[in-house]
Design a protein around this motif. Structure first.
Motif, PDB file in Angstrom:
ATOM      1  N   LEU A   1     101.818 102.363   2.464  1.00 49.23           N
ATOM      2  CA  LEU A   1     102.109 102.936   3.767  1.00 49.23           C
ATOM      3  C   LEU A   1     102.710 104.333   3.667  1.00 49.23           C
ATOM      4  CD1 LEU A   1     101.951 102.226   6.794  1.00 49.23           C
ATOM      5  CD2 LEU A   1     104.291 101.343   6.610  1.00 49.23           C
ATOM      6  N   SER A   2     103.454 104.598   2.609  1.00 50.79           N
ATOM      7  CA  SER A   2     104.140 105.882   2.462  1.00 50.79           C
ATOM      8  C   SER A   2     103.179 107.055   2.471  1.00 50.79           C
ATOM      9  CB  SER A   2     104.930 105.904   1.152  1.00 50.79           C
ATOM     10  OG  SER A   2     105.769 104.792   1.047  1.00 50.79           O
ATOM     11  N   SER A   3     101.966 106.879   1.949  1.00 46.48           N
ATOM     12  CA  SER A   3     101.007 107.979   1.862  1.00 46.48           C
ATOM     13  C   SER A   3      99.857 107.835   2.844  1.00 46.48           C
ATOM     14  CB  SER A   3     100.460 108.083   0.428  1.00 46.48           C
ATOM     15  OG  SER A   3      99.849 106.866   0.036  1.00 46.48           O
ATOM     16  N   ASP A   4     100.009 106.962   3.820  1.00 45.30           N
ATOM     17  CA  ASP A   4      98.961 106.742   4.822  1.00 45.30           C
ATOM     18  C   ASP A   4      99.499 107.075   6.204  1.00 45.30           C
ATOM     19  OD1 ASP A   4      96.490 105.961   5.925  1.00 45.30           O
ATOM     20  OD2 ASP A   4      96.365 104.205   4.617  1.00 45.30           O
ATOM     21  N   ASP A   5      98.622 107.052   7.185  1.00 42.71           N
ATOM     22  CA  ASP A   5      99.009 107.283   8.575  1.00 42.71           C
ATOM     23  C   ASP A   5      99.131 105.929   9.269  1.00 42.71           C
ATOM     24  OD1 ASP A   5      99.236 107.848  11.260  1.00 42.71           O
ATOM     25  OD2 ASP A   5      97.639 109.339  11.297  1.00 42.71           O
ATOM     26  N   PRO A   6     100.301 105.553   9.732  1.00 41.85           N
ATOM     27  CA  PRO A   6     100.471 104.242  10.362  1.00 41.85           C
ATOM     28  C   PRO A   6      99.540 104.004  11.554  1.00 41.85           C
ATOM     29  CG  PRO A   6     102.597 105.202   9.859  1.00 41.85           C
ATOM     30  CD  PRO A   6     101.579 106.274   9.602  1.00 41.85           C
ATOM     31  N   VAL A   7      99.187 105.052  12.273  1.00 37.71           N
ATOM     32  CA  VAL A   7      98.258 104.887  13.391  1.00 37.71           C
ATOM     33  C   VAL A   7      96.907 104.399  12.879  1.00 37.71           C
ATOM     34  CG1 VAL A   7      97.014 106.050  15.254  1.00 37.71           C
ATOM     35  CG2 VAL A   7      99.413 106.599  14.827  1.00 37.71           C
ATOM     36  N   ARG A   8      96.396 105.064  11.846  1.00 38.84           N
ATOM     37  CA  ARG A   8      95.102 104.668  11.305  1.00 38.84           C
ATOM     38  C   ARG A   8      95.172 103.297  10.627  1.00 38.84           C
ATOM     39  NH1 ARG A   8      90.926 105.515  13.072  1.00 38.84           N
ATOM     40  NH2 ARG A   8      89.639 106.044  11.268  1.00 38.84           N
ATOM     41  N   VAL A   9      96.279 103.013   9.946  1.00 39.24           N
ATOM     42  CA  VAL A   9      96.435 101.691   9.335  1.00 39.24           C
ATOM     43  C   VAL A   9      96.343 100.614  10.407  1.00 39.24           C
ATOM     44  CG1 VAL A   9      98.074 100.137   8.185  1.00 39.24           C
ATOM     45  CG2 VAL A   9      97.752 102.474   7.331  1.00 39.24           C
ATOM     46  N   PHE A  10      97.079 100.802  11.493  1.00 41.93           N
ATOM     47  CA  PHE A  10      97.055  99.798  12.559  1.00 41.93           C
ATOM     48  C   PHE A  10      95.655  99.682  13.161  1.00 41.93           C
ATOM     49  CE2 PHE A  10      97.482  98.046  16.763  1.00 41.93           C
ATOM     50  CZ  PHE A  10      98.397  97.015  16.588  1.00 41.93           C
ATOM     51  N   GLN A  11      95.007 100.809  13.420  1.00 38.11           N
ATOM     52  CA  GLN A  11      93.673 100.767  14.012  1.00 38.11           C
ATOM     53  C   GLN A  11      92.684 100.037  13.113  1.00 38.11           C
ATOM     54  OE1 GLN A  11      93.183 105.000  14.602  1.00 38.11           O
ATOM     55  NE2 GLN A  11      93.585 104.838  16.801  1.00 38.11           N
ATOM     56  N   GLN A  12      92.746 100.314  11.817  1.00 38.09           N
ATOM     57  CA  GLN A  12      91.825  99.670  10.884  1.00 38.09           C
ATOM     58  C   GLN A  12      92.035  98.162  10.847  1.00 38.09           C
ATOM     59  OE1 GLN A  12      92.834 101.843   7.366  1.00 38.09           O
ATOM     60  NE2 GLN A  12      91.801 103.713   8.059  1.00 38.09           N
ATOM     61  N   PHE A  13      93.290  97.718  10.793  1.00 36.76           N
ATOM     62  CA  PHE A  13      93.544  96.285  10.687  1.00 36.76           C
ATOM     63  C   PHE A  13      93.420  95.585  12.042  1.00 36.76           C
ATOM     64  CE2 PHE A  13      94.795  97.537   6.533  1.00 36.76           C
ATOM     65  CZ  PHE A  13      94.520  96.426   5.745  1.00 36.76           C
ATOM     66  N   ALA A  14      93.625  96.303  13.134  1.00 37.73           N
ATOM     67  CA  ALA A  14      93.338  95.731  14.452  1.00 37.73           C
ATOM     68  C   ALA A  14      91.833  95.540  14.616  1.00 37.73           C
ATOM     69  CB  ALA A  14      93.890  96.625  15.554  1.00 37.73           C
ATOM     70  N   THR A  15      91.064  96.482  14.076  1.00 34.54           N
ATOM     71  CA  THR A  15      89.604  96.333  14.087  1.00 34.54           C
ATOM     72  C   THR A  15      89.186  95.129  13.244  1.00 34.54           C
ATOM     73  OG1 THR A  15      89.303  98.721  14.375  1.00 34.54           O
ATOM     74  CG2 THR A  15      87.424  97.480  13.526  1.00 34.54           C
ATOM     75  N   LEU A  16      89.760  95.008  12.044  1.00 33.61           N
ATOM     76  CA  LEU A  16      89.505  93.834  11.202  1.00 33.61           C
ATOM     77  C   LEU A  16      89.906  92.559  11.925  1.00 33.61           C
ATOM     78  CD1 LEU A  16      88.902  92.409   8.477  1.00 33.61           C
ATOM     79  CD2 LEU A  16      91.235  92.995   7.780  1.00 33.61           C
ATOM     80  N   ASP A  17      91.003  92.604  12.655  1.00 31.88           N
ATOM     81  CA  ASP A  17      91.467  91.424  13.383  1.00 31.88           C
ATOM     82  C   ASP A  17      90.447  91.005  14.447  1.00 31.88           C
ATOM     83  OD1 ASP A  17      93.784  89.643  13.401  1.00 31.88           O
ATOM     84  OD2 ASP A  17      94.051  90.277  15.476  1.00 31.88           O
TER      85      ASP A  17
ATOM     86  N   GLU B   1     108.732 102.314  10.412  1.00 33.89           N
ATOM     87  CA  GLU B   1     109.267 102.360  11.775  1.00 33.89           C
ATOM     88  C   GLU B   1     108.156 102.611  12.789  1.00 33.89           C
ATOM     89  OE1 GLU B   1     111.339 105.966  13.678  1.00 33.89           O
ATOM     90  OE2 GLU B   1     113.006 104.733  12.962  1.00 33.89           O
ATOM     91  N   LEU B   2     107.267 103.559  12.480  1.00 33.10           N
ATOM     92  CA  LEU B   2     106.163 103.858  13.394  1.00 33.10           C
ATOM     93  C   LEU B   2     105.174 102.697  13.463  1.00 33.10           C
ATOM     94  CD1 LEU B   2     104.500 105.614  15.246  1.00 33.10           C
ATOM     95  CD2 LEU B   2     103.623 106.842  13.243  1.00 33.10           C
ATOM     96  N   LEU B   3     104.834 102.112  12.324  1.00 35.94           N
ATOM     97  CA  LEU B   3     103.895 100.990  12.329  1.00 35.94           C
ATOM     98  C   LEU B   3     104.416  99.844  13.191  1.00 35.94           C
ATOM     99  CD1 LEU B   3     101.294  99.694  11.194  1.00 35.94           C
ATOM    100  CD2 LEU B   3     102.680  98.835   9.299  1.00 35.94           C
ATOM    101  N   LEU B   4     105.699  99.545  13.083  1.00 30.12           N
ATOM    102  CA  LEU B   4     106.267  98.448  13.874  1.00 30.12           C
ATOM    103  C   LEU B   4     106.343  98.801  15.348  1.00 30.12           C
ATOM    104  CD1 LEU B   4     109.072  97.224  11.443  1.00 30.12           C
ATOM    105  CD2 LEU B   4     106.776  96.284  11.779  1.00 30.12           C
ATOM    106  N   ALA B   5     106.520 100.084  15.665  1.00 27.50           N
ATOM    107  CA  ALA B   5     106.495 100.502  17.070  1.00 27.50           C
ATOM    108  C   ALA B   5     105.103 100.284  17.655  1.00 27.50           C
ATOM    109  CB  ALA B   5     106.902 101.974  17.184  1.00 27.50           C
TER     110      ALA B   5
END
Length: 349
Positions: free
Chosen positions: A83-99, A138-142
């Motif tokens: 997560l430290s070197s990624d964008d939390p917005v894109r991480v969430f979008q990718q895994f929400a898409t997977l979901d 913090e951003l990912l959890l928001a």
């Protein structure tokens, strides 16, 4: 008790031939592994993000999405998302898409990363290692909590009441904290009330008991019910028809991979004696026949109170048929033995 597989999609040379499979072949093998794991009743399959030539796992969400199309019930997770070197917005979008594609089976396992190749690759400084993770978590959890997000930090442009889409099937989308044994990570996860995964690849698993206690104490202080929090562990291992067969099949590729990492990190040589000591009953290697591996998992449950166990297989490249057989044995032999013994012991208690 959930039991599953974790992998980094290794593409190290086969010690017996000196040749390595292509990244493309390893990715296709992973989809077959997920399909089989689902068929034999395992609970989760997780892929760890890496950015090295000896792994094919730079985009776990994409590989997991391919597996979503061939599976029905198994949960699909990163292990970990750096997560430290990624964008939390894109991480969430990718895994929400997977979901959405998997109808509610996606999970994010967030970590700081023990491999550091992603930091220079994406333009981050290792001097900000801890600060980056804290801020981005913090951003990912928001985003996990709310469709519309307002947020400001020091390492990413601010967000002012913007929506993050798609929204997942699961509400909330599960986020786990992954730790290699750092007490601060255990305390952080407990205070946030998040499930935690400990990577136990050396020493004795029971030595992680103080970290589990720290985690539960931090959770209780923050007002969370520790009994409702999930605790997982991830350890290298292999299941064979007999314990000696499992050890002989698993050692060559494991020695190759661990020796390569050892040269990079200043570890002592990885020998057969090191390997054999680690696969003892109280060691960190879960290598053996189904009965022995099941016994070790039950002991792990007793000592640490784990609710999920990841068998990390393989460590270095092995013939695909051997990996598939280990997954089959884990699902059809080990998992039933573990669940029966836990039900017997805890039902009696």
């Amino acid at each position: 008790m959930e039991i599953g597989i974790s992998t980094f999609l290794e593409t190290t040379p086969d010690p017996s031939t000196g040749t390595a499979i292509s990244h493309a072949e390893r990715l296709r093998d992973a989809v077959e592994e997920m399909t089989l794991a689902d068929q034999v009743g395992l609970d989760v399959y997780a892929i760890g993000e890496h950015h090295r030539p000896d792994y094919a796992a730079s985009a776990p969400a994409v590989v997991l999405a391919a597996g979503a199309a061939t599976t029905k019930r198994i949960r699909l997770s990163s292990a970990v998302t750096v997560l430290s070197s990624d964008d939390p917005v894109r991480v969430f979008q990718q895994f929400a898409t997977l979901d959405g594609l998997s109808n509610g089976r996606a999970e994010i396992m967030a970590g700081r990363g023990s491999f550091i190749e992603s930091f220079p690759l994406f333009g981050y400084s290792l001097e900000d290692y801890d600060e980056l993770f804290n801020e981005k978590l913090e951003l990912l959890l928001a985003i996990q909590r709310s469709e519309k997000v307002t947020w400001r930090g020091g390492h990413r442009p601010a967000i002012d009441n913007l929506g993050i889409y798609p929204r997942p099937v699961q509400d909330p989308l599960p986020v786990w904290i992954a730790s290699g044994g750092n007490p601060e990570s255990a305390v952080r996860a407990g205070m946030l009330g998040l499930p935690i995964v400990f990577a136990i690849i050396g020493g004795q698993p029971e030595n992680f008991a103080p970290l589990v206690a720290l985690y539960k104490q931090a959770a209780a202080r923050a007002g969370h019910d520790p009994s409702k929090l999930s605790i997982a562990t991830h350890s290298h291992g292999f299941v064979g028809e007999t314990t000696e067969q499992a050890a002989d099949l698993f050692f060559p590729s494991t020695q190759y991979a661990m020796s390569k990492l050892g040269r990079e990190r200043g570890w002592p040589p990885y020998t057969r004696a090191t390997f054999d000591a680690a696969r003892s009953l109280r060691g960190a290697l879960f290598v053996g026949d189904p009965e022995f591996v099941a016994e070790k998992i039950v002991l792990l449950r007793e000592n640490l109170g784990v609710t999920r166990f990841f068998l990390h297989v393989p460590v270095g490249s092995m013939p695909h048929r051997d990996v598939m057989r280990a997954i089959e044995l884990l699902g059809t032999k080990v998992a039933p033995l573990v669940r029966q013994e836990i039900a017997r012991r805890e039902g009696r208690a």
